[in-house]
Design an enzyme around this catalytic site. Structure first.
Site, mmCIF file in Angstrom:
data_model
loop_
_atom_site.group_PDB
_atom_site.id
_atom_site.type_symbol
_atom_site.label_atom_id
_atom_site.label_comp_id
_atom_site.label_asym_id
_atom_site.label_seq_id
_atom_site.Cartn_x
_atom_site.Cartn_y
_atom_site.Cartn_z
ATOM 1 N N VAL A 1 48.173 40.582 27.948
ATOM 2 C CA VAL A 1 48.464 40.442 29.371
ATOM 3 C C VAL A 1 47.723 39.232 29.930
ATOM 4 O O VAL A 1 46.657 38.881 29.437
ATOM 5 C CB VAL A 1 48.039 41.716 30.124
ATOM 6 C CG1 VAL A 1 48.852 42.906 29.651
ATOM 7 C CG2 VAL A 1 46.550 42.020 29.991
ATOM 8 N N THR A 2 48.313 38.589 30.940
ATOM 9 C CA THR A 2 49.667 38.800 31.423
ATOM 10 C C THR A 2 50.595 37.778 30.763
ATOM 11 O O THR A 2 50.144 36.724 30.341
ATOM 12 C CB THR A 2 49.750 38.662 32.956
ATOM 13 O OG1 THR A 2 49.428 37.320 33.338
ATOM 14 C CG2 THR A 2 48.818 39.628 33.646
ATOM 15 N N GLN B 1 65.646 26.623 23.372
ATOM 16 C CA GLN B 1 65.688 25.331 22.680
ATOM 17 C C GLN B 1 65.280 25.467 21.203
ATOM 18 O O GLN B 1 64.514 24.659 20.677
ATOM 19 C CB GLN B 1 64.786 24.312 23.386
ATOM 20 C CG GLN B 1 65.110 24.126 24.869
ATOM 21 C CD GLN B 1 64.256 23.067 25.499
ATOM 22 O OE1 GLN B 1 64.343 21.887 25.164
ATOM 23 N NE2 GLN B 1 63.417 23.483 26.446
ATOM 24 N N LYS C 1 42.388 30.466 30.547
ATOM 25 C CA LYS C 1 43.590 31.266 30.301
ATOM 26 C C LYS C 1 43.987 31.184 28.823
ATOM 27 O O LYS C 1 44.221 32.202 28.175
ATOM 28 C CB LYS C 1 44.742 30.777 31.193
ATOM 29 C CG LYS C 1 44.410 30.737 32.685
ATOM 30 C CD LYS C 1 43.938 32.068 33.206
ATOM 31 C CE LYS C 1 43.715 32.011 34.712
ATOM 32 N NZ LYS C 1 42.907 33.144 35.186
ATOM 33 N N CYS D 1 47.879 34.289 30.575
ATOM 34 C CA CYS D 1 47.081 34.058 29.365
ATOM 35 C C CYS D 1 47.895 34.122 28.077
ATOM 36 O O CYS D 1 47.566 33.441 27.100
ATOM 37 C CB CYS D 1 45.902 35.016 29.339
ATOM 38 S SG CYS D 1 44.714 34.614 30.642
ATOM 39 N N GLU E 1 39.029 37.371 28.734
ATOM 40 C CA GLU E 1 38.783 36.292 29.696
ATOM 41 C C GLU E 1 37.567 36.670 30.533
ATOM 42 O O GLU E 1 37.484 37.800 31.024
ATOM 43 C CB GLU E 1 39.998 36.097 30.612
ATOM 44 C CG GLU E 1 39.769 34.967 31.626
ATOM 45 C CD GLU E 1 40.939 34.754 32.584
ATOM 46 O OE1 GLU E 1 41.998 35.380 32.417
ATOM 47 O OE2 GLU E 1 40.767 33.939 33.516
ATOM 48 N N LYS F 1 36.517 34.016 26.223
ATOM 49 C CA LYS F 1 37.091 32.721 26.610
ATOM 50 C C LYS F 1 36.945 32.521 28.118
ATOM 51 O O LYS F 1 37.124 33.461 28.889
ATOM 52 C CB LYS F 1 38.560 32.652 26.183
ATOM 53 C CG LYS F 1 39.481 33.660 26.841
ATOM 54 C CD LYS F 1 40.862 33.602 26.194
ATOM 55 C CE LYS F 1 41.859 34.547 26.825
ATOM 56 N NZ LYS F 1 42.253 34.245 28.183
ATOM 57 N N ASP G 1 43.451 39.730 26.130
ATOM 58 C CA ASP G 1 42.927 40.134 27.446
ATOM 59 C C ASP G 1 43.358 41.530 27.894
ATOM 60 O O ASP G 1 43.617 41.748 29.094
ATOM 61 C CB ASP G 1 43.307 39.093 28.512
ATOM 62 C CG ASP G 1 42.732 37.721 28.213
ATOM 63 O OD1 ASP G 1 42.082 37.560 27.165
ATOM 64 O OD2 ASP G 1 42.954 36.786 29.008
HETATM 65 N N1 TIU Z 1 44.575 37.234 31.193
HETATM 66 C C1 TIU Z 1 45.281 36.693 32.189
HETATM 67 O O1 TIU Z 1 46.484 36.628 32.144
HETATM 68 N N2 TIU Z 1 44.554 36.274 33.297
HETATM 69 C C2 TIU Z 1 45.049 36.269 34.578
HETATM 70 O O2 TIU Z 1 44.362 35.893 35.523
HETATM 71 N N3 TIU Z 1 46.318 36.737 34.754
HETATM 72 C C3 TIU Z 1 46.994 36.892 35.931
HETATM 73 O O3 TIU Z 1 48.176 37.203 35.885
HETATM 74 N N4 TIU Z 1 46.340 36.777 37.085
#
Ligand code: TIU
Length: 237
Positions: free
Chosen positions: A164-165, A209, A139, A169, A79, A136, A31
Site C-alpha cells: 500500500v498504497t 504499452q 515513497k 509507494c 516508510e 525507507k 508499507d
Molecule cells: N506507503 C505509501 O504509499 N505512502 C503514502 O503516503 N501513501 C499515501 O497514499 N498517502
C-alpha cells in the site's frame, strides 16, 4: 525433493505471461504499516478512509505463507523517519498543512516515526526471522536504502510486488525497480489505494504499452502457477 532452482514458474499475467526462476524472485511487501492501514495513523491524518486498504491483507498473507513455505526471499518495507527527524525534508513534513504531521504524537505514537507502534507492520503480515525489513525515508523503496545491493547480492532479478498504497509507494517502487533492470509483477488483489480510480489507473499504467513498468496478475494466478511448477510442494498442501 524437487530442485526448485531448475523450475520455471509461469504466471498468467497482463500484458503477457510472467515467468521466473524461484531462486531469482523476491516478494516485496510494501508499507503494510499500521500508519497506513489502521485508524489513528498517518493515512487517516491525511484525510483518508483507511478501511479501503484492508482487502489487500488476506491475499497477501496467502502469498507470504507460500514464500515462507518454500524459503523464497521476502522483503518488507516501512516508510518512516528517524526519531530526530534528521532525514525528513521540510517539504514532506509540511505538505498539505495537515493537523498532525510526521513526528507528531498520535493515537499509535509518533506518526511515521521509527520505533512507534504506528510505524510498525500490521500483525497479520508481521515479518519473521530471516526476512528483510527495510526502512525507507521516501515513497520508492530504492531511494535512500540499500535495497538494490540486497537484491543484486542475492541474485534477485524479478519482484512480486504487494503493498500500500497502489499509486504512491507501490507505483514509485515499481518504477524505480524498472529503471534498475528488475522486472515487477504487481498482484492486483494484494495492493490497495484510498482512491478506487487511482488503483485502477495505476494498474493500467503499469501494464500498458507492452508492460512499460511491469506486469499485473492476481494472488490466485501466482499461487496456482507456483503449485503447478512444484508438484510435490503443491500436493503436500
Ligand atoms: N506507503 C505509501 O504509499 N505512502 C503514502 O503516503 N501513501 C499515501 O497514499 N498517502
Amino acid at each position: 525433493m524437487v530442485d526448485t532452482e531448475k523450475v520455471e514458474v509461469k504466471v498468467p499475467a497482463e500484458p503477457y505471461e510472467f515467468a521466473f526462476e524461484p531462486g531469482r524472485v523476491a516478494l516485496m511487501c510494501i508499507d503494510f504499516q499500521r500508519d497506513f492501514v489502521e485508524a489513528g495513523g498517518f493515512g487517516e491524518s491525511l484525510g483518508n478512509d483507511v478501511s479501503t486498504l484492508r482487502g489487500s491483507i488476506a491475499p497477501t498473507r496467502r502469498v507470504l505463507d507460500k514464500f515462507r513455505e518454500l524459503g523464497w526471499m521476502v522483503i518488507h518495507t516501512r516508510e518512516g523517519h528517524r526519531e530526530d527527524l534528521s532525514d525528513l525534508f521540510p517539504s514532506k513534513r509540511d505538505r498539505g498543512n495537515p493537523s498532525l504531521r510526521i513526528g507528531d504524537e498520535g493515537p499509535m505514537g509518533r506518526l511515521l516515526t521509527r520505533g512507534s507502534k504506528g510505524h510498525d507492520i500490521i500483525p497479520e503480515l508481521y515479518p519473521i526471522e530471516g526476512e528483510v525489513v527495510l526502512d525507507k525515508p521516501g515513497k520508492g523503496a530504492f531511494y535512500g536504502t540499500d535495497l538494490e545491493t540486497i537484491l543484486r547480492a542475492n541474485g534477485i532479478t524479478r519482484l512480486i510486488v504487494t503493498g500500500v498504497t497502489t499509486e504512491v509507494c507501490v507505483q514509485s517502487t515499481a518504477r524505480e525497480a524498472n529503471d534498475r533492470g528488475f522486472d515487477c509483477l504487481v498482484l492486483s488483489d494484494c495492493t490497495g489505494s484510498y482512491f478506487p480510480e487511482f488503483y485502477e489507473s495505476t494498474l493500467n499504467m503499469i501494464k500498458a504499452q507492452g508492460g512499460i513498468v511491469g506486469w499485473v496478475s492476481t494472488s490466485t494466478d501466482l499461487l496456482t502457477a507456483v503449485d503447478a511448477a512444484i508438484p510435490e510442494i503443491g500436493a503436500s498442501k
